[in-house]
Design a protein around this motif. Sequence first.
Motif, PDB file in Angstrom:
ATOM      1  N   GLY A  75       0.805  -1.221   0.000  1.00 34.72           N
ATOM      2  CA  GLY A  75       0.000   0.000   0.000  1.00 34.72           C
ATOM      3  C   GLY A  75       0.832   1.262   0.000  1.00 34.72           C
ATOM      4  O   GLY A  75       0.512   2.236  -0.703  1.00 34.72           O
ATOM      5  N   LEU A  76       1.921   1.285   0.768  1.00 32.92           N
ATOM      6  CA  LEU A  76       2.760   2.472   0.831  1.00 32.92           C
ATOM      7  C   LEU A  76       3.419   2.755  -0.513  1.00 32.92           C
ATOM      8  O   LEU A  76       3.522   3.912  -0.937  1.00 32.92           O
ATOM      9  CB  LEU A  76       3.825   2.305   1.921  1.00 32.92           C
ATOM     10  CG  LEU A  76       4.783   3.486   2.141  1.00 32.92           C
ATOM     11  CD1 LEU A  76       4.015   4.776   2.408  1.00 32.92           C
ATOM     12  CD2 LEU A  76       5.760   3.181   3.279  1.00 32.92           C
ATOM     13  N   LEU A  77       3.852   1.700  -1.193  1.00 34.25           N
ATOM     14  CA  LEU A  77       4.467   1.893  -2.509  1.00 34.25           C
ATOM     15  C   LEU A  77       3.455   2.444  -3.500  1.00 34.25           C
ATOM     16  O   LEU A  77       3.768   3.347  -4.292  1.00 34.25           O
ATOM     17  CB  LEU A  77       5.045   0.572  -3.020  1.00 34.25           C
ATOM     18  CG  LEU A  77       5.645   0.642  -4.423  1.00 34.25           C
ATOM     19  CD1 LEU A  77       6.862   1.563  -4.461  1.00 34.25           C
ATOM     20  CD2 LEU A  77       6.022  -0.740  -4.937  1.00 34.25           C
ATOM     21  N   LYS A  78       2.230   1.919  -3.468  1.00 33.04           N
ATOM     22  CA  LYS A  78       1.205   2.429  -4.384  1.00 33.04           C
ATOM     23  C   LYS A  78       0.925   3.902  -4.132  1.00 33.04           C
ATOM     24  O   LYS A  78       0.724   4.667  -5.090  1.00 33.04           O
ATOM     25  CB  LYS A  78      -0.074   1.600  -4.245  1.00 33.04           C
ATOM     26  CG  LYS A  78       0.012   0.236  -4.911  1.00 33.04           C
ATOM     27  CD  LYS A  78      -1.308  -0.487  -4.937  1.00 33.04           C
ATOM     28  CE  LYS A  78      -1.644  -1.080  -3.597  1.00 33.04           C
ATOM     29  NZ  LYS A  78      -2.841  -1.952  -3.657  1.00 33.04           N
ATOM     30  N   GLU A  79       0.962   4.328  -2.866  1.00 31.68           N
ATOM     31  CA  GLU A  79       0.772   5.748  -2.576  1.00 31.68           C
ATOM     32  C   GLU A  79       1.910   6.580  -3.170  1.00 31.68           C
ATOM     33  O   GLU A  79       1.692   7.678  -3.688  1.00 31.68           O
ATOM     34  CB  GLU A  79       0.687   5.974  -1.068  1.00 31.68           C
ATOM     35  CG  GLU A  79      -0.569   5.405  -0.421  1.00 31.68           C
ATOM     36  CD  GLU A  79      -1.847   5.944  -1.021  1.00 31.68           C
ATOM     37  OE1 GLU A  79      -1.878   7.149  -1.373  1.00 31.68           O
ATOM     38  OE2 GLU A  79      -2.825   5.169  -1.139  1.00 31.68           O
TER      39      GLU A  79
END
Length: 353
Positions: A178-182
């Motif tokens: 999720g953090l990478l997608k953000e």
Amino acid sequence: MEDSSDSVSIDMETIYLGGKEHIIQTGRGSVSVIVYGDQEKPPLITYPDLALNHMLCFQGLFFCPEAASLLLHNFCIYHISPPGHELGAAAICPDDPILSVDDLCDQILEVLNYFQLGSVMCMGAMAGAYILTLFAIKYRDRVAGLILVSPLCKAPSWTEWLYNKFMSNLLYYYGMCGLLKECLLQRYFSKEVRGNPETPESDIVQSCRKLLDERQSVNVWRYLQAIDKRPDITEGLKKLKCRTLIFVGDSSSFHSEALHMTGKLDRRYSALVEVQVCGSLVTEEQPHAMLIPMEYFLMGYGLYRPSPITGSPRSPLSPSCIAPELLSPESMGLKLKPIKTRVSSSDSSTLTW
């Protein structure tokens, strides 16, 4: 390394949402190319940004009816995916060498030779814009023109290097988390469409978030390694003689890079369009802002829209907003700021190249 869910590798030509997919074996691995349109028409090749393919990077533009009528009427489209970025791609074998930006350019050359293409029009976004610009510098006789979206041309700054290192570690240890997608969504889009606690994120951001789940993290990591080690190609820009049209959102993290690149290009053959209230991925966030500048740009090649369009409220510029010098290959040093207005009728003409 953390990988995404299992997927099926495609190893044959397939009909692909109206286009045909070709898996081309090159000296540096296989490349997926989706071909749309009549191959007798002039070729336009595309190359996407990090973690994207043509469905994520250029769909908004090609699904815009006015832009589709302009581009699909005049070109056969060749959507080239970075290795392992096509839909359904399997994870690249860890033993395969990591390709450099020069290797990616040489892959493109092999693709052009496979299809027996001569000089091509190029459209790229961010990292893909860098790859196609480098390709144009290395193989000047194979590029008729460049349409670049939030392009890069310098080596990574310390800030970008640290950001890339952070994303690289996330990819390596946690996959498409999720953090990478953000981080990626912040790279692509402005805060206006990414949403906030009071405003939900837009449909394009939601779609992109879902499609990023399908990416193989090892493949994205390999593309990131190539881009992170890219050399500065500023000096090579002076050698370019093809016409160049640059789009950049005023909220793009690559805005200053696009301005730097524009300043180094020959002003007789280049033009800059700054799109207001927009992030880096203009093709998805504000594709209508690209329509009229592209139309005037392509007139210089004798390419026109097939039929008149009248009274389109979504079109960003009227011809009166653009100085007529943009039509001349000798006088393209313009800075255009799109505004919302109507487009007057334009006459159709015979296709030439």
